[in-house]
Design a protein around this motif. Structure first.
Motif, PDB file in Angstrom:
ATOM      1  N   ARG A   1       0.821  -1.211   0.000  1.00  0.00           N
ATOM      2  CA  ARG A   1       0.000   0.000   0.000  1.00  0.00           C
ATOM      3  C   ARG A   1       0.857   1.265   0.000  1.00  0.00           C
ATOM      4  NH1 ARG A   1      -5.580   0.000   2.989  1.00  0.00           N
ATOM      5  NH2 ARG A   1      -5.809   1.361   1.192  1.00  0.00           N
ATOM      6  N   GLY A   2       2.144   1.095  -0.280  1.00  0.00           N
ATOM      7  CA  GLY A   2       3.035   2.240  -0.395  1.00  0.00           C
ATOM      8  C   GLY A   2       3.667   2.700   0.895  1.00  0.00           C
ATOM      9  N   VAL A   3       3.545   1.906   1.960  1.00  0.00           N
ATOM     10  CA  VAL A   3       4.161   2.273   3.238  1.00  0.00           C
ATOM     11  C   VAL A   3       5.587   1.752   3.271  1.00  0.00           C
ATOM     12  CG1 VAL A   3       4.060   2.023   5.749  1.00  0.00           C
ATOM     13  CG2 VAL A   3       1.938   2.238   4.424  1.00  0.00           C
ATOM     14  N   ALA A   4       6.552   2.644   3.479  1.00  0.00           N
ATOM     15  CA  ALA A   4       7.959   2.252   3.530  1.00  0.00           C
ATOM     16  C   ALA A   4       8.260   1.529   4.846  1.00  0.00           C
ATOM     17  CB  ALA A   4       8.852   3.482   3.406  1.00  0.00           C
ATOM     18  N   PRO A   5       9.156   0.524   4.825  1.00  0.00           N
ATOM     19  CA  PRO A   5       9.518  -0.188   6.068  1.00  0.00           C
ATOM     20  C   PRO A   5      10.010   0.751   7.162  1.00  0.00           C
ATOM     21  CG  PRO A   5      10.443  -1.306   4.152  1.00  0.00           C
ATOM     22  CD  PRO A   5       9.870  -0.010   3.655  1.00  0.00           C
ATOM     23  N   GLU A   6      10.646   1.849   6.736  1.00  0.00           N
ATOM     24  CA  GLU A   6      11.179   2.805   7.708  1.00  0.00           C
ATOM     25  C   GLU A   6      10.062   3.435   8.550  1.00  0.00           C
ATOM     26  OE1 GLU A   6      13.987   2.076   4.532  1.00  0.00           O
ATOM     27  OE2 GLU A   6      11.905   2.815   4.470  1.00  0.00           O
ATOM     28  N   GLU A   7       8.864   3.541   7.985  1.00  0.00           N
ATOM     29  CA  GLU A   7       7.757   4.103   8.753  1.00  0.00           C
ATOM     30  C   GLU A   7       7.380   3.187   9.909  1.00  0.00           C
ATOM     31  OE1 GLU A   7       4.424   6.004   6.635  1.00  0.00           O
ATOM     32  OE2 GLU A   7       5.496   5.547   4.771  1.00  0.00           O
ATOM     33  N   ILE A   8       7.422   1.891   9.666  1.00  0.00           N
ATOM     34  CA  ILE A   8       7.131   0.929  10.734  1.00  0.00           C
ATOM     35  C   ILE A   8       8.234   0.964  11.783  1.00  0.00           C
ATOM     36  CG2 ILE A   8       6.632  -1.480  11.268  1.00  0.00           C
ATOM     37  CD1 ILE A   8       4.543  -0.151   9.493  1.00  0.00           C
TER      38      ILE A   8
ATOM     39  N   PRO B   1       0.260  -1.453  -7.827  1.00  0.00           N
ATOM     40  CA  PRO B   1       0.482  -0.058  -7.444  1.00  0.00           C
ATOM     41  C   PRO B   1      -0.698   0.868  -7.672  1.00  0.00           C
ATOM     42  CG  PRO B   1       1.490  -0.492  -9.569  1.00  0.00           C
ATOM     43  CD  PRO B   1       0.949  -1.806  -9.077  1.00  0.00           C
ATOM     44  N   ASP B   2      -1.629   0.478  -8.563  1.00  0.00           N
ATOM     45  CA  ASP B   2      -2.714   1.392  -8.923  1.00  0.00           C
ATOM     46  C   ASP B   2      -3.848   0.620  -9.576  1.00  0.00           C
ATOM     47  OD1 ASP B   2      -1.824   0.846 -11.579  1.00  0.00           O
ATOM     48  OD2 ASP B   2      -0.421   2.534 -11.469  1.00  0.00           O
ATOM     49  N   GLU B   3      -4.748   1.336 -10.282  1.00  0.00           N
ATOM     50  CA  GLU B   3      -5.940   0.719 -10.865  1.00  0.00           C
ATOM     51  C   GLU B   3      -5.628  -0.310 -11.947  1.00  0.00           C
ATOM     52  OE1 GLU B   3      -6.882   4.290 -14.099  1.00  0.00           O
ATOM     53  OE2 GLU B   3      -7.995   4.177 -12.218  1.00  0.00           O
ATOM     54  N   SER B   4      -4.414  -0.276 -12.480  1.00  0.00           N
ATOM     55  CA  SER B   4      -4.056  -1.244 -13.520  1.00  0.00           C
ATOM     56  C   SER B   4      -4.055  -2.675 -12.997  1.00  0.00           C
ATOM     57  CB  SER B   4      -2.680  -0.911 -14.109  1.00  0.00           C
ATOM     58  OG  SER B   4      -1.674  -1.047 -13.111  1.00  0.00           O
TER      59      SER B   4
ATOM     60  N   HIS C   1     -20.067  -3.315 -14.411  1.00  0.00           N
ATOM     61  CA  HIS C   1     -19.259  -4.450 -13.974  1.00  0.00           C
ATOM     62  C   HIS C   1     -18.753  -4.184 -12.559  1.00  0.00           C
ATOM     63  CE1 HIS C   1     -14.984  -2.994 -15.478  1.00  0.00           C
ATOM     64  NE2 HIS C   1     -15.604  -2.086 -14.783  1.00  0.00           N
ATOM     65  N   VAL C   2     -18.331  -5.262 -11.913  1.00  0.00           N
ATOM     66  CA  VAL C   2     -17.822  -5.207 -10.542  1.00  0.00           C
ATOM     67  C   VAL C   2     -16.352  -5.571 -10.573  1.00  0.00           C
ATOM     68  CG1 VAL C   2     -18.060  -6.060  -8.173  1.00  0.00           C
ATOM     69  CG2 VAL C   2     -20.084  -5.898  -9.651  1.00  0.00           C
ATOM     70  N   ILE C   3     -15.527  -4.760  -9.931  1.00  0.00           N
ATOM     71  CA  ILE C   3     -14.099  -5.043  -9.852  1.00  0.00           C
ATOM     72  C   ILE C   3     -13.658  -5.042  -8.392  1.00  0.00           C
ATOM     73  CG2 ILE C   3     -13.576  -4.105 -12.137  1.00  0.00           C
ATOM     74  CD1 ILE C   3     -12.620  -1.555 -10.789  1.00  0.00           C
ATOM     75  N   THR C   4     -12.624  -5.820  -8.098  1.00  0.00           N
ATOM     76  CA  THR C   4     -11.985  -5.782  -6.782  1.00  0.00           C
ATOM     77  C   THR C   4     -10.738  -4.925  -6.900  1.00  0.00           C
ATOM     78  OG1 THR C   4     -12.798  -7.964  -6.146  1.00  0.00           O
ATOM     79  CG2 THR C   4     -10.898  -7.124  -4.945  1.00  0.00           C
ATOM     80  N   LEU C   5     -10.642  -3.923  -6.051  1.00  0.00           N
ATOM     81  CA  LEU C   5      -9.522  -2.992  -6.139  1.00  0.00           C
ATOM     82  C   LEU C   5      -8.233  -3.613  -5.616  1.00  0.00           C
ATOM     83  CD1 LEU C   5     -10.985   0.482  -5.115  1.00  0.00           C
ATOM     84  CD2 LEU C   5     -11.102  -0.731  -7.288  1.00  0.00           C
ATOM     85  N   SER C   6      -7.132  -3.201  -6.230  1.00  0.00           N
ATOM     86  CA  SER C   6      -5.812  -3.658  -5.801  1.00  0.00           C
ATOM     87  C   SER C   6      -5.377  -2.914  -4.547  1.00  0.00           C
ATOM     88  CB  SER C   6      -4.788  -3.420  -6.916  1.00  0.00           C
ATOM     89  OG  SER C   6      -4.534  -2.026  -7.055  1.00  0.00           O
ATOM     90  N   THR C   7      -4.300  -3.394  -3.957  1.00  0.00           N
ATOM     91  CA  THR C   7      -3.776  -2.775  -2.731  1.00  0.00           C
ATOM     92  C   THR C   7      -3.415  -1.308  -2.947  1.00  0.00           C
ATOM     93  OG1 THR C   7      -1.591  -3.635  -3.321  1.00  0.00           O
ATOM     94  CG2 THR C   7      -2.896  -4.929  -1.762  1.00  0.00           C
ATOM     95  N   GLY C   8      -2.941  -0.966  -4.154  1.00  0.00           N
ATOM     96  CA  GLY C   8      -2.513   0.402  -4.416  1.00  0.00           C
ATOM     97  C   GLY C   8      -3.635   1.342  -4.803  1.00  0.00           C
ATOM     98  N   ASP C   9      -4.813   0.807  -5.110  1.00  0.00           N
ATOM     99  CA  ASP C   9      -5.932   1.640  -5.559  1.00  0.00           C
ATOM    100  C   ASP C   9      -7.008   1.787  -4.488  1.00  0.00           C
ATOM    101  OD1 ASP C   9      -7.162   3.219  -7.544  1.00  0.00           O
ATOM    102  OD2 ASP C   9      -8.410   1.554  -8.213  1.00  0.00           O
ATOM    103  N   MET C  10      -6.868   1.044  -3.420  1.00  0.00           N
ATOM    104  CA  MET C  10      -7.906   0.971  -2.399  1.00  0.00           C
ATOM    105  C   MET C  10      -7.837   2.175  -1.454  1.00  0.00           C
ATOM    106  SD  MET C  10      -8.737  -2.510  -0.306  1.00  0.00           S
ATOM    107  CE  MET C  10      -7.130  -2.511   0.500  1.00  0.00           C
ATOM    108  N   GLY C  11      -8.984   2.564  -0.902  1.00  0.00           N
ATOM    109  CA  GLY C  11      -9.055   3.668   0.039  1.00  0.00           C
ATOM    110  C   GLY C  11      -8.323   3.373   1.335  1.00  0.00           C
ATOM    111  N   PHE C  12      -7.971   4.436   2.042  1.00  0.00           N
ATOM    112  CA  PHE C  12      -7.145   4.383   3.243  1.00  0.00           C
ATOM    113  C   PHE C  12      -7.666   3.416   4.297  1.00  0.00           C
ATOM    114  CE2 PHE C  12      -6.177   6.180   7.481  1.00  0.00           C
ATOM    115  CZ  PHE C  12      -4.793   6.248   7.433  1.00  0.00           C
ATOM    116  N   SER C  13      -8.979   3.437   4.562  1.00  0.00           N
ATOM    117  CA  SER C  13      -9.543   2.660   5.669  1.00  0.00           C
ATOM    118  C   SER C  13      -9.930   1.234   5.288  1.00  0.00           C
ATOM    119  CB  SER C  13     -10.783   3.372   6.237  1.00  0.00           C
ATOM    120  OG  SER C  13     -10.435   4.611   6.791  1.00  0.00           O
TER     121      SER C  13
END
Length: 423
Positions: free
Chosen positions: A21-28, A116-119, A317-329
C-alpha cells in the motif's frame, strides 16, 4: 487504526503487507522506535512511583517515631519532580505514537490483488450488455445543456468550476433517482436517516479522513468543523464511543446527503460533466456487523448497489480494487462501474468497502460477545449510488437520436408519469 501491539509482535508481516500500500519499512521502524521509547518512559515512571510509595512509608514511620524526616521529604520531592517530567515525556510519546499509527492505512486482505494502482484491479463480473447505438452517442453534458436541464456555465459563474445547476426535469430526475434508491434500500432492511452535513474533527478521525487527508475536504475556518465528504462519516460515527447491544447487530443504515470534495490533485481530470464535482448528492449505505459476518455483508452490500443499476437497466461491472488503488480505511473494496457510452468505458458509480475493525478502533465502537467480552465491531460502507453519476449514466444510456432521453420505467412513478425528456 491498526493495533500497535500487533505491529510490535510481527513487524515484518506488517512491513510486507503495508508495503503493498506504499508504506515504507522505515515508517514501521520509526513507529516501533517511538513505541519503545514510550514504554521505557512509562516503565521508569512506574518504578519511581513505587519508590515514592516506599519513601512515603518511611516518612510516615519517622513521624510516628518522632524522628527527623527532612531528608526523606526532600528525597520524595525530587522523586515527585522526576515523575512529573517522565509523565510529561510519556504523554508526549503517546501522542507521537498515536499520530504515527493514525497515518498508517488499513492492512489489506490477503486475497485482494497486489499492485500499485488501478491497472492491477481485477474484474469479478459483468452485468448487462452495453447498448449498440445506430448513431453517435452524445456525452451527458451536451445532452443536459441541449435539453436545458443542466447549466454548468452558471454553476461556474456563481460558485466556480465543478459546480452545476439542475433545472426542471433535470432536477426532477435527480430527485427521482435518490428517492428510488432510498426506497430500494429500505426494502433491503436499511434504516433511512437524515444526518448532519457538518461534523467535528473527532468524527473525521473516526472514519479515517483525518489527520492524513485534510486537504481533500472543506473545513470551516476557525472551527473544529468540516463539511462532510460523504454520509459515511456521520453514519459511522453515530455509535462513536458506544457499546452496541449484540442482539442489534448487524445494523444497516442509509442516507441521502450532499458530499463536498475539494478534489485536490484532480486538476485536468473530468473537467466537464457530472463525474467529478465539488458538490454532489450521494446515497450512502453503512453497516455495523460482528467480525465473523462482515465479508458476507460486503457481498450483500455490493449486491444492493448492483440491484439499483439492474432495475434502472444500466450495464455495469464489478471489480476488486488492488492494494494500491484501495481507500485508506479499507481492507477489501468492490467498485461498481457503470457503462458510459460516450466515453466507451465503465466509470465508478459505487465503492463498497469492508474496513473490518479499523474505523471501530478509531471511533471506539464495540459490542459484547457471547462471553461478555468487549470486542470491536466491523464497519462497512458503500455508495448506493452516487446520484449525479447515475444521472449522467441515465442520460447517456437512454438517449435517442433526436436528442431526447427516455426515462427508465422504474423512475416514471417518481417523475409523475413523465416518460421522456425532450427539447
Amino acid at each position: 487504526m491498526l493495533d500497535v501491539k500487533m505491529i510490535r509482535q510481527d513487524p515484518d508481516e506488517f512491513k510486507r503487507r503495508l508495503g503493498t500500500r506504499g508504506v515504507a519499512p522505515e515508517e514501521i521502524d520509526a513507529l516501533l522506535a517511538e513505541d519503545k521509547k514510550r514504554r521505557e518512559l512509562l516503565s521508569q515512571a512506574e518504578q519511581l512511583k513505587s519508590q515514592r510509595n516506599d519513601v512515603s512509608g518511611q516518612i510516615a514511620l519517622a513521624k510516628r517515631n518522632k524522628e527527623d524526616a527532612s531528608d526523606a521529604i526532600a528525597k520524595m520531592r525530587q522523586v515527585g519532580q522526576k515523575i512529573k517530567e517522565l509523565d510529561e515525556q510519556a504523554n508526549h510519546a503517546v501522542e507521537v505514537v498515536n499520530d504515527m499509527a493514525a497515518r498508517l492505512p488499513n492492512l489489506p486482505n490477503e486475497t485482494i490483488p497486489v499492485g500499485p494502482d488501478e491497472s492491477a484491479n481485477v474484474e469479478l463480473r459483468k452485468v448487462g450488455t452495453p447498448r449498440k447505438f445506430a448513431f453517435e452517442p452524445k456525452a451527458h453534458w451536451d445532452l443536459g445543456e441541449e435539453l436545458d436541464i443542466l447549466d454548468f456555465e452558471r454553476g461556474a459563474k456563481v460558485s466556480g468550476a465543478r459546480f452545476v445547476y439542475y433545472k426542471g426535469l433535470g432536477a426532477k430526475l435527480e430527485r427521482a433517482l435518490y428517492n428510488f434508491m432510498l426506497d430500494e434500500h429500505e426494502k433491503e432492511g436499511y434504516t433511512e436517516m437524515i444526518t448532519p452535513y457538518i461534523v467535528n474533527d473527532e468524527s473525521m478521525f473516526g472514519t479515517g479522513q483525518f489527520p492524513k487527508f485534510k486537504e481533500d475536504v472543506y473545513q470551516i475556518q476557525g472551527q473544529n468543523m468540516t463539511m462532510i465528504p460523504t454520509a459515511e462519516v456521520p453514519l459511522t460515527n453515530y455509535y462513536r464511543g458506544e457499546v452496541i447491544p449484540a442482539e442489534k447487530l448487524p445494523v444497516y443504515v442509509t442516507a441521502l446527503s450532499p458530499s463536498f470534495r475539494s478534489e485536490a490533485g484532480s486538476a485536468g481530470r473530468d473537467t466537464r460533466g457530472l463525474i467529478r464535482m465539488h458538490q454532489f448528492n450521494k446515497v450512502e449505505m453503512v453497516k455495523y456487523t460482528k467480525p465473523e459476518d462482515s465479508y458476507d455483508e460486503l457481498e450483500k452490500m455490493t449486491a444492493n448497489a448492483g440491484s439499483i443499476m439492474e432495475k434502472l437497466g444500466l450495464p455495469y461491472h464489478v471489480i476488486t480494487l488492488s492494494t494500491g488503488d484501495m481507500g485508506f480505511s479499507a481492507v477489501m473494496t468492490h467498485d461498481l462501474e457503470v457503462w458510459m457510452p460516450a466515453q466507451n468505458t465503465y466509470r465508478e458509480i459505487s465503492s463498497c468497502s469492508n474496513t473490518e475493525d479499523f474505523q471501530a478502533r478509531r471511533a471506539h465502537i464495540q459490542y459484547r460477545d457471547e462471553n461478555g467480552k468487549l470486542r470491536f465491531v466491523h464497519t462497512l460502507n458503500g455508495s448506493g449510488l452516487a446520484v449525479g453519476r447515475t444521472v449522467a449514466a441515465v442520460l447517456e444510456n437512454y438517449q435517442n437520436e433526436d436528442g431526447s432521453v427516455t426515462i427508465p420505467e422504474v423512475l416514471r412513478p417518481y417523475m409523475h408519469g413523465v416518460e421522456k425528456i425532450t427539447k
